[in-house]
Design a protein around this motif. Sequence first.
Motif, short mmCIF file in Angstrom:
data_model
loop_
_atom_site.label_atom_id
_atom_site.label_comp_id
_atom_site.label_asym_id
_atom_site.label_seq_id
_atom_site.Cartn_x
_atom_site.Cartn_y
_atom_site.Cartn_z
N LEU A 192 0.84 -1.20 0.00
CA LEU A 192 0.00 0.00 0.00
C LEU A 192 0.88 1.26 0.00
CD1 LEU A 192 -2.97 0.95 0.21
CD2 LEU A 192 -2.61 1.15 2.69
N ALA A 193 1.93 1.24 0.81
CA ALA A 193 2.85 2.37 0.87
C ALA A 193 3.52 2.59 -0.49
CB ALA A 193 3.91 2.14 1.94
N LEU A 194 3.76 1.51 -1.21
CA LEU A 194 4.37 1.62 -2.55
C LEU A 194 3.38 2.29 -3.52
CD1 LEU A 194 6.61 0.97 -4.61
CD2 LEU A 194 5.59 -1.31 -4.88
N THR A 195 2.12 1.85 -3.45
CA THR A 195 1.13 2.42 -4.39
C THR A 195 0.91 3.90 -4.11
OG1 THR A 195 -0.72 1.79 -2.98
CG2 THR A 195 -0.13 0.23 -4.68
N THR A 196 1.07 4.33 -2.86
CA THR A 196 0.85 5.74 -2.55
C THR A 196 2.15 6.55 -2.62
OG1 THR A 196 1.05 5.23 -0.19
CG2 THR A 196 -1.17 5.29 -1.10
N GLY A 197 3.23 5.91 -3.11
CA GLY A 197 4.47 6.65 -3.36
C GLY A 197 5.31 6.95 -2.14
#
Length: 260
Positions: free
Chosen positions: A182-187
């Motif tokens: 999730l942290a990856l998808t939100t940058g």
Amino acid sequence: MKKLLALSMVAVMAATSMIGCGKTEKNANGTVKEGKLIMATNAEFPPYEFRDGDKIVGIDAEIAEAIASKLGLTLQIEDMAFDSIITAVSGGKVDIGVAGMTVTKERLKNVNFSDSYATGIQAIIVKEGSDITTVDDLFAEGTNHKIGVQTGTTGDIYCSGDAEDAGCGTVEKYNKGADAVLALTTGKIDCVVIDKQPAIEFVKANEGLVILDTEYAIEDYAICIAKNNDVLTKKVNDALKELKDEGKLQEIIDKYIKAE
Ligand code: ARG
């Protein structure tokens, strides 16, 4: 009648204390509770263990169920943080840890491992179009990426050494692999290092992510058991061997991992 009961209770107590003497094994099966095989896992790791409603399912859950049934025991699953599993096993709270757990030298200092039942691969998930395209890009000198991992996993251990300690990146630790993704998808981070099969599941569930073609590490998954509990280790290995020979192990894996 009363006396007979009292006498037999003394006999039971004597037998129990004899078994309890010097060894960690609590009974003939080497398990903590009579008639049970208590398994610790972290059900955040599809397809090995995940929740389906309030049930914990997946490859590890089914393998453990098959082992328990061969030993004539009832399986009980305890869901916990991944980095609590080894302590639960070595502290005698549970009998086995089955969690897509990689055999490492460090872990072998604290627990026994069964024979391996699967191969794991550390994979790297990035956003489409990322400047990270190979493992080497991630650990090259002069780079400074934020790498997401699940706390206490081999992904965490390797990246902490290869990137953070080497001064070419920082490691962000998450309780769940899904939180890292999730942290990856939100940058918030640049990539996630996690085992390949869960990576495939996470990428399927999130748009705009890809798994790099290059593999970071290849590992063996095994079941952990308290150190010195050789009775249970042998029983688990014998059951695993039977499951392999019968083709049951492969059947369970094929049910969850479709050939690519
Ligand atoms: N194979 C990796 C390790 O042993 C990750 C396992 C994570 N398993 C889980 N159920 N969350 O460190």
